[in-house]
Design an enzyme around this catalytic site. Structure first.
Site, mmCIF file in Angstrom:
data_model
loop_
_atom_site.group_PDB
_atom_site.id
_atom_site.type_symbol
_atom_site.label_atom_id
_atom_site.label_comp_id
_atom_site.label_asym_id
_atom_site.label_seq_id
_atom_site.Cartn_x
_atom_site.Cartn_y
_atom_site.Cartn_z
ATOM 1 N N ASP A 83 0.762 -1.145 0.034
ATOM 2 C CA ASP A 83 0.107 0.088 -0.006
ATOM 3 C C ASP A 83 0.969 1.085 0.018
ATOM 4 O O ASP A 83 1.512 1.610 1.066
ATOM 5 C CB ASP A 83 -0.889 -0.334 1.213
ATOM 6 C CG ASP A 83 -1.810 0.841 1.154
ATOM 7 O OD1 ASP A 83 -1.878 2.080 0.475
ATOM 8 O OD2 ASP A 83 -2.868 0.939 2.191
ATOM 9 N N ASP A 110 -3.698 6.898 -3.599
ATOM 10 C CA ASP A 110 -3.376 5.813 -2.434
ATOM 11 C C ASP A 110 -3.931 4.523 -3.154
ATOM 12 O O ASP A 110 -5.192 4.467 -3.613
ATOM 13 C CB ASP A 110 -4.138 6.422 -1.301
ATOM 14 C CG ASP A 110 -4.284 5.454 -0.104
ATOM 15 O OD1 ASP A 110 -3.674 4.175 -0.171
ATOM 16 O OD2 ASP A 110 -4.959 5.591 0.809
ATOM 17 N N HIS A 144 -11.783 6.152 2.408
ATOM 18 C CA HIS A 144 -11.711 7.603 2.812
ATOM 19 C C HIS A 144 -11.541 8.619 1.853
ATOM 20 O O HIS A 144 -11.082 8.225 0.812
ATOM 21 C CB HIS A 144 -10.785 7.893 3.922
ATOM 22 C CG HIS A 144 -9.392 7.148 3.380
ATOM 23 N ND1 HIS A 144 -8.398 7.885 2.908
ATOM 24 C CD2 HIS A 144 -8.718 5.793 3.582
ATOM 25 C CE1 HIS A 144 -7.476 7.229 2.356
ATOM 26 N NE2 HIS A 144 -7.553 5.866 2.923
ATOM 27 N N HIS A 195 -6.464 11.427 4.831
ATOM 28 C CA HIS A 195 -7.895 11.138 5.290
ATOM 29 C C HIS A 195 -8.653 12.416 5.591
ATOM 30 O O HIS A 195 -8.315 13.370 6.761
ATOM 31 C CB HIS A 195 -7.945 10.213 6.770
ATOM 32 C CG HIS A 195 -7.394 8.683 6.563
ATOM 33 N ND1 HIS A 195 -8.076 7.808 7.080
ATOM 34 C CD2 HIS A 195 -6.348 8.388 6.015
ATOM 35 C CE1 HIS A 195 -7.272 6.591 6.735
ATOM 36 N NE2 HIS A 195 -6.377 7.125 6.345
ATOM 37 N N GLU A 235 -11.158 1.138 -0.436
ATOM 38 C CA GLU A 235 -9.996 -0.009 -0.123
ATOM 39 C C GLU A 235 -11.131 -0.836 0.540
ATOM 40 O O GLU A 235 -12.176 -0.507 1.561
ATOM 41 C CB GLU A 235 -8.980 0.569 0.622
ATOM 42 C CG GLU A 235 -9.392 1.167 1.980
ATOM 43 C CD GLU A 235 -8.059 1.577 2.468
ATOM 44 O OE1 GLU A 235 -7.023 1.164 2.493
ATOM 45 O OE2 GLU A 235 -7.875 2.675 3.055
ATOM 46 N N GLU A 262 -7.079 -1.486 -3.162
ATOM 47 C CA GLU A 262 -7.565 -0.221 -3.047
ATOM 48 C C GLU A 262 -7.159 0.534 -4.483
ATOM 49 O O GLU A 262 -6.073 0.442 -5.092
ATOM 50 C CB GLU A 262 -6.681 0.395 -2.058
ATOM 51 C CG GLU A 262 -6.909 1.690 -1.782
ATOM 52 C CD GLU A 262 -5.973 2.601 -0.605
ATOM 53 O OE1 GLU A 262 -6.620 3.316 -0.003
ATOM 54 O OE2 GLU A 262 -5.029 1.945 -0.278
#
Length: 399
Positions: A172, A183, A252, A260, A285, A380
């Site tokens: 990740d 992300d 998020h 976030h 994710e 994700e």
């Protein structure tokens, strides 16, 4: 010696990474531009002299309500033109992410030290994004959590953990240009017994992407994700498990320099009825587990991040002041890890770091773990809710 052949046979296992599709060879991204080498060595900006970077996967919105028809196509295109500057920064970050992970997928083999894997990944990321202070670089530490550890584990200096044939490793990592963060994550595994666990998380993430859109309710996305995830049964080491959505992990919203940004996208039913809005970016994710489907903080901490809204807090320890200066200059509100402080030449900083955490300037993010002996998979992607369609920015040939 008669059984030797059978024994040798049982030791033959593949270093082929599973759960992802093959990449096509690199091709020029635009007319007359250079073609990326392999391993990649040309910064992505140099591959797109026009400054226009490849567009992600564009998906039409489902009609959640007639709101999608609010305006004519012409008005929507006009609004997209107004946003376009941001699109190019984030698409450059996305192309860097794709090229870095194509490289990483060629070196992640059983036997590699996790530290070596992370450092090679991070150095390639720095090279291709042309790291430049807070203007472009790595968005957060490389998560490479193993097995029952779901998230927020990266090796600290001196760690000797090795990637194994039987590992379930969530890679990740993040890239940013101008604070616009990509992300994106996938599960590295080599043993076919984990294929269905990885597939459950991959399909659940794709379901989350399908259900996302302007005016989509976060609780509905969570319910849809859980239904897909928990439709899978997997057999691991001779025992059958129903895959569980990890109920206290979520996707998020993402803001500039803010991984976030305030909204959470659940991966189980029963969440909030808050809606997604036009122009927002989300990390979608999902985590599927053979354990309890619930994580708690455990193990040594490696990830830290300055609190986004922190005001001025006086510090007594000179070393804490000096460390905060280093953090402000190099990371500001982006997450960082201990290895990166070591790399910047910081020494004997653990007490100062604890002080910054105690007074609330910095937040520690310890590893998040399900029960020991369980396995967690994650996929994700980062999506952008454009006026006219949703764009899966980080989509690649691989997943």
């Amino acid at each position: 010696g008669g059984g030797g052949g059978a024994l040798k046979e049982s030791l033959v296992w593949s270093t082929e990474m599973r759960g992802i599709k093959r990449w096509r060879p690199f091709a020029p991204l635009e007319e007359g531009a250079p073609c990326q080498t392999f391993p990649p060595s040309i910064p992505v900006a140099a591959l797109c002299p026009s400054g226009k970077f490849p567009v992600g996967q564009e998906i039409q919105y489902k009609d959640f309500n007639s709101g999608s028809q609010r305006e004519t196509a012409e008005e929507l295109r006009e609004r997209e033109r107004l946003h376009n500057m941001n699109f190019n920064e984030i698409r450059r970050a996305a192309e860097v992410h794709r090229q870095v992970r194509k490289y990483v997928q060629s070196i992640a083999k059983p036997g590699i030290l996790m530290t070596e894997l992370c450092e090679k990944l991070e150095n390639k990321n720095r090279e291709l994004v042309e790291e430049n202070g807070l203007h472009a670089g790595i968005a957060f530490p490389t998560g490479c959590s193993l097995d029952w550890v779901a998230a927020h584990w990266t090796p600290n200096s001196g760690d000797k953990t090795v990637l194994e044939y039987d590992s379930v490793c969530k890679i990740d990592f993040g890239t940013h240009v101008g604070g616009r963060i990509i992300d994106c994550a996938w599960t590295v595994h080599f043993n076919p017994q984990f294929d269905l666990l990885a597939e459950a998380a991959r399909e659940a993430t794709n379901k989350g992407i399908d259900e996302s859109g302007i005016d989509a309710r976060l609780c509905d996305i969570g319910a849809a994700v859980q239904e897909v995830m928990e439709s899978y049964e997997v057999e691991v080491n001779g025992k059958t498990y129903q895959v569980k959505s990890v109920r206290n992990l979520n996707g998020h919203s993402i803001g500039p320099y803010r991984i976030h940004a305030g909204k959470s996208v659940p991966i189980v039913k029963g969440g909030e009825a808050t809606r997604m809005e036009e122009g927002e970016m989300y990390a979608i994710e999902t985590f599927g587990s053979t354990g309890k489907g619930y994580v708690r903080e455990d193990l040594e901490c490696s990830h830290y991040m300055k609190n986004f809204d922190v005001g001025y807090i006086p510090l007594r320890l000179p070393k804490a002041k000096q460390l905060l200066n280093t953090i402000n200059k190099n990371f500001d509100t982006l997450a960082f890890c201990r290895r990166w402080l070591d790399r910047l030449g910081e020494e004997k900083y653990l007490l100062a770091l604890r002080n910054l955490c105690d007074v609330g300037i910095v937040q520690p993010y310890p590893p998040l773990c399900d029960v020991k002996g369980s396995y967690v998979a994650q996929y994700e992607h980062t999506i952008l809710l454009r006026p006219s369609c949703k764009e899966v920015l980080s989509r690649g040939d691989d997943f």
